[in-house]
Design an enzyme around this catalytic site. Structure first.
Site, PDB file in Angstrom:
ATOM      1  N   CYS A 100     -14.374  -4.279  10.636  1.00 39.59           N
ATOM      2  CA  CYS A 100     -13.069  -4.361  10.020  1.00 39.59           C
ATOM      3  C   CYS A 100     -12.107  -3.916  11.131  1.00 39.59           C
ATOM      4  O   CYS A 100     -12.391  -2.960  11.837  1.00 39.59           O
ATOM      5  CB  CYS A 100     -13.081  -3.370   8.865  1.00 39.59           C
ATOM      6  SG  CYS A 100     -11.558  -3.170   8.057  1.00 39.59           S
ATOM      7  N   ASN A 204      -7.546  -3.225   1.083  1.00 40.09           N
ATOM      8  CA  ASN A 204      -6.479  -2.859   2.025  1.00 40.09           C
ATOM      9  C   ASN A 204      -6.349  -3.881   3.158  1.00 40.09           C
ATOM     10  O   ASN A 204      -5.831  -3.565   4.217  1.00 40.09           O
ATOM     11  CB  ASN A 204      -6.703  -1.447   2.573  1.00 40.09           C
ATOM     12  CG  ASN A 204      -7.995  -1.342   3.357  1.00 40.09           C
ATOM     13  OD1 ASN A 204      -8.804  -2.268   3.363  1.00 40.09           O
ATOM     14  ND2 ASN A 204      -8.193  -0.215   4.014  1.00 40.09           N
ATOM     15  N   HIS A 205      -6.832  -5.093   2.928  1.00 41.20           N
ATOM     16  CA  HIS A 205      -6.705  -6.141   3.939  1.00 41.20           C
ATOM     17  C   HIS A 205      -5.423  -6.930   3.693  1.00 41.20           C
ATOM     18  O   HIS A 205      -5.118  -7.285   2.557  1.00 41.20           O
ATOM     19  CB  HIS A 205      -7.933  -7.052   3.908  1.00 41.20           C
ATOM     20  CG  HIS A 205      -9.173  -6.351   4.372  1.00 41.20           C
ATOM     21  ND1 HIS A 205     -10.436  -6.769   4.056  1.00 41.20           N
ATOM     22  CD2 HIS A 205      -9.321  -5.238   5.128  1.00 41.20           C
ATOM     23  CE1 HIS A 205     -11.320  -5.947   4.603  1.00 41.20           C
ATOM     24  NE2 HIS A 205     -10.665  -5.008   5.253  1.00 41.20           N
ATOM     25  N   HIS A 240      -5.141  -7.237   9.179  1.00 41.18           N
ATOM     26  CA  HIS A 240      -6.281  -6.332   9.022  1.00 41.18           C
ATOM     27  C   HIS A 240      -7.340  -7.013   8.169  1.00 41.18           C
ATOM     28  O   HIS A 240      -7.078  -7.365   7.020  1.00 41.18           O
ATOM     29  CB  HIS A 240      -5.791  -5.053   8.307  1.00 41.18           C
ATOM     30  CG  HIS A 240      -6.864  -4.041   8.035  1.00 41.18           C
ATOM     31  ND1 HIS A 240      -6.939  -3.329   6.862  1.00 41.18           N
ATOM     32  CD2 HIS A 240      -7.903  -3.620   8.789  1.00 41.18           C
ATOM     33  CE1 HIS A 240      -7.976  -2.510   6.920  1.00 41.18           C
ATOM     34  NE2 HIS A 240      -8.578  -2.661   8.070  1.00 41.18           N
ATOM     35  N   ASN A 336     -14.940  -0.374  12.521  1.00 36.40           N
ATOM     36  CA  ASN A 336     -16.269   0.042  12.045  1.00 36.40           C
ATOM     37  C   ASN A 336     -17.367  -0.505  12.950  1.00 36.40           C
ATOM     38  O   ASN A 336     -17.871  -1.614  12.711  1.00 36.40           O
ATOM     39  CB  ASN A 336     -16.490  -0.467  10.617  1.00 36.40           C
ATOM     40  CG  ASN A 336     -15.563   0.185   9.609  1.00 36.40           C
ATOM     41  OD1 ASN A 336     -14.758   1.042   9.958  1.00 36.40           O
ATOM     42  ND2 ASN A 336     -15.691  -0.197   8.361  1.00 36.40           N
ATOM     43  N   GLY A 385      -0.104   1.199   8.571  1.00 38.62           N
ATOM     44  CA  GLY A 385       0.240   2.104   7.483  1.00 38.62           C
ATOM     45  C   GLY A 385       0.084   1.396   6.154  1.00 38.62           C
ATOM     46  O   GLY A 385      -0.438   0.290   6.079  1.00 38.62           O
ATOM     47  N   SER A 386       0.562   2.024   5.102  1.00 37.10           N
ATOM     48  CA  SER A 386       0.541   1.335   3.813  1.00 37.10           C
ATOM     49  C   SER A 386       1.574   0.212   3.863  1.00 37.10           C
ATOM     50  O   SER A 386       2.414   0.174   4.755  1.00 37.10           O
ATOM     51  CB  SER A 386       0.906   2.312   2.698  1.00 37.10           C
ATOM     52  OG  SER A 386       2.303   2.512   2.686  1.00 37.10           O
ATOM     53  N   SER A 391       4.006   0.686  10.155  1.00 33.56           N
ATOM     54  CA  SER A 391       2.820   0.839  10.994  1.00 33.56           C
ATOM     55  C   SER A 391       3.241   1.271  12.390  1.00 33.56           C
ATOM     56  O   SER A 391       4.435   1.390  12.663  1.00 33.56           O
ATOM     57  CB  SER A 391       2.070  -0.499  11.059  1.00 33.56           C
ATOM     58  OG  SER A 391       1.684  -0.903   9.770  1.00 33.56           O
ATOM     59  N   HIS A 409      -7.100   5.266  12.474  1.00 34.81           N
ATOM     60  CA  HIS A 409      -7.073   3.808  12.256  1.00 34.81           C
ATOM     61  C   HIS A 409      -6.023   3.388  11.236  1.00 34.81           C
ATOM     62  O   HIS A 409      -5.721   2.213  11.111  1.00 34.81           O
ATOM     63  CB  HIS A 409      -8.445   3.301  11.855  1.00 34.81           C
ATOM     64  CG  HIS A 409      -8.764   3.378  10.393  1.00 34.81           C
ATOM     65  ND1 HIS A 409      -8.598   4.523   9.643  1.00 34.81           N
ATOM     66  CD2 HIS A 409      -9.235   2.444   9.541  1.00 34.81           C
ATOM     67  CE1 HIS A 409      -8.962   4.281   8.406  1.00 34.81           C
ATOM     68  NE2 HIS A 409      -9.344   3.036   8.300  1.00 34.81           N
TER      69      HIS A 409
END
Lengths: 486, 143
Positions: A100, A204-205, A240, A336, A385-386, A391, A409
């Site tokens: 990821c 969260n992608h 992401h 990862n 970031g969220s 970010s 990350h």
């Protein structure tokens, strides 16, 4: 507050659990965080990072980054380097979503040029990049072709017209971990993943359109070296995603295999089944290492074909070629993975198997393995970031050597998905974000609610902690204006 | 409800507990809990396709692990949202065997309210145990 009494403050940004904290710890556990972040850290982080410290062959410390939070096996944000001769390899130290990672792409467009077409642009990205649960990709492959792809990663994309040579050079390991052998992956893994090339996934992608505002540039020299700030209010694209069902199945297959051989065949005892492992120098350990590399390569290829599609969408929207629009990669970082790298231990350079679970490699200036254009700057580090809060682009620092040149990350969760879904409503969040200038398209309002900004740590505090700890240096903050998520 | 999601384990993932009088009910409920993470309204899934499933494992715990992963596999490989129709679990000298049928249909974004992809069943806090009141499972899913 979850902080154990045994936690010692080493410096303002470094905290340590000594080996006496838990039976079986072979090295101390170290957490990088400000005092505020450490006080807000999940109890699970202390439990899990100290569990990691019990793994055979671990060197120096078990680490957790400032965005660390409660995962499975390793904490998310966990780092451990093993002696490849006496140590183990553990799928729980890598994660189910192998490789990821994040990719950042430049444009030479300004916010003023993009904003009038933003809705159309985001809608088109949403229509052209498959997102959401179980989505299938736009690159049609047969299983045998897919086996070939996972051995080649981005090189397959270059051969098939989805990449440029520059893209490969701007990708960690040039988009291919060598030694990937598809004979070590199951038919089930191939069947689960061969039709998912070019998909974003969910959770969260995401793929985000962002702006580099002049006031958000922290280091003008590094920003210029990375290609940011070539125009005022420059628009960039960050995304992401990972190895999709293929990587998830590889991890599941080997987790099961390791559970069956770990104690019976190798006499290894662990404190948490999710830390199932095998000696790195064993048939099982080597087979997993090779299969994991296949999943790493799938993720590189997945991000590469998504980049190809982003180029098509921008080209179509702005009636210019990708080159004319300056659609060039800054870098692609993996989260990862486990990799063999050379690091200094007690004054001697030594090969180590570095597990990074939800953390980013962050090589400093002069490190081997970086593209020549980043030799003096250090590695670009992309921290997402969220969706609500922005970010960062950072750079690796020479002082990151202690943590095997690793940094955070992302923001790191503070609220469980369950709690976030109870607290926020996706449709309301979408309207509120649009009112604040962020246009979001999603397959799932439930999934959107889980990703609400308040469910995450403060990204500014996380990146500041990485800089103060000497792990990575802030270059620029990136502000979201558009987002697609699964 | 025969299953309940938990917010107190692994914040980035989804945890649930399931309880049932019989092992078959426990497997059915755990399957529904897993599928509901991905598809919010299970009752909206039309039962137009049937998949036969046969699994053998050394114990009930690993059998449920394989069974839930089977559902996740079909979601990725065939885009199928499946829920158990009939399940039979029997024990023999060689272990525990599950035979059954799963029913459902392909994901249709126009009709199914989809949520978050499940990647895998993790071993974190994972447990299947028999209690005086029946069977209990704790599962953490990686999403």
């Amino acid at each position: 507050m979850n902080v154990p009494a045994a936690l010692k403050r080493i410096t303002d940004q470094v905290w340590e659990l000594p080996v006496s904290y838990k039976e079986g710890m072979l090295v101390p556990a170290r957490i990088f965080a400000s005092e505020k972040l450490i006080r807000e850290m999940d109890a699970g982080v202390f439990e899990q990072v100290s569990n990691v410290a019990t793994l055979p062959g671990i060197q120096r410390y078990a680490y957790c980054m400032p965005d660390g939070h409660w995962g499975y096996g390793f904490p998310i944000g966990g780092v451990a380097a093993m002696d490849p001769g006496s140590g183990v390899i553990s799928p729980g130290g890598i994660g189910f979503d192998i490789n990821c990672g994040m990719r950042l792409v430049l444009t030479n467009l300004t916010a003023e040029q993009v904003l009038p077409k933003l809705h159309q642009l985001v809608d088109r990205l949403f229509a052209r990049i498959p997102t959401g649960v179980g989505c299938h990709g736009f690159v049609k492959l047969k299983p045998d072709d897919f086996r070939s792809l996972v051995q080649q990663g981005s090189r397959w994309c270059l051969k098939n017209g989805f990449a440029t040579q520059h893209d490969l050079e701007m990708t960690e390991e040039e988009g291919c971990f060598s030694g990937a052998d598809a004979s070590h992956v199951s038919d089930k893994a191939v069947e689960r993943g061969y039709n998912q090339l070019g998909t974003l996934g969910s959770g969260n992608h995401y793929c985000e359109v962002q702006v580099v505002k002049p006031e958000n540039v922290m280091d003008a020299e590094l920003a210029a070296a990375f290609g940011l700030t070539t125009v005022p209010n420059q628009v960039v694209v960050m995304f992401h995603c990972g190895s999709r069902g293929f990587g998830h199945q590889v991890a599941t297959d080997y987790l099961k295999l390791f559970l069956s051989v770990m104690g019976r065949k190798y006499g290894i005892k662990i404190v948490d089944r999710e830390l199932a492992c095998a000696p790195f120098q064993s048939p099982e350990g080597q087979a997993y290492f090779s299969a994991m590399k296949c999943a790493v390569n799938m993720a590189f290829a997945n991000r590469q074909v998504i980049l190809h599609r982003i180029r098509e969408v921008f080209s179509d929207m702005f009636h210019a070629s990708p080159d004319e629009l300056g659609l060039r990669m800054v870098y692609d970082v993996a989260h990862n993975t486990a990799k063999l790298e050379r690091h200094e231990i007690n004054g001697t350079r030594k090969e180590l198997l570095v597990h990074r679970k939800g953390s980013t490699r962050a090589f400093g200036p002069g490190a081997a393995g970086l593209p020549s254009c980043y030799a003096k700057t250090g590695q670009p580090v992309i921290i997402g970031g969220s969706m609500e809060t922005g970010s960062y682009l950072l750079a690796g620092m020479q002082t990151g050597a202690d943590a095997f040149f690793t940094t955070a990350h992302g923001s790191g969760r503070t609220m469980s998905r369950h709690e976030a879904k109870k607290t926020f409503r996706g449709d309301k969040l979408q309207r509120e974000m649009e009112a604040r200038g962020i246009y979001v398209r999603t397959d799932s309002f439930g999934g959107l609610a889980e990703e609400a900004g308040p469910a995450y740590k403060n990204i500014d505090e996380v990146v500041e902690a990485t800089e103060l700890a000497g792990l990575s240096k802030r270059v620029a903050r990136l502000v979201p204006i558009g987002n697609i998520k699964g | 409800m025969p299953y309940q999601y938990r917010g107190d384990i692994a914040h980035a993932d989804v945890a649930f507990d399931a309880w049932a009088e019989t092992l078959e009910e426990l497997f059915r409920d755990a399957a529904r809990a897993t599928m509901q993470v991905m598809a919010e309204n299970l009752d909206g899934i039309r039962l137009t396709q049937t998949v036969e499933v046969k699994l053998t494992q050394e114990d009930e715990e690993m059998l449920l692990f394989d069974f839930l992963n089977e559902l996740i596999f079909y979601k990725d490989a065939k885009r199928l949202l499946l829920i158990p129709a009939e399940l039979t679990i029997s024990r023999s000298d060689s272990g525990v065997e599950l035979r059954g049928t799963l029913q459902g249909e392909e994901i249709d974004p126009a009709r199914h309210e989809m949520s978050t992809d499940v990647k895998a069943v993790t071993m974190l806090r994972y447990a299947v145990r028999k209690t005086s009141e029946g069977w209990h499972a704790t599962v953490v899913l990686d999403v």
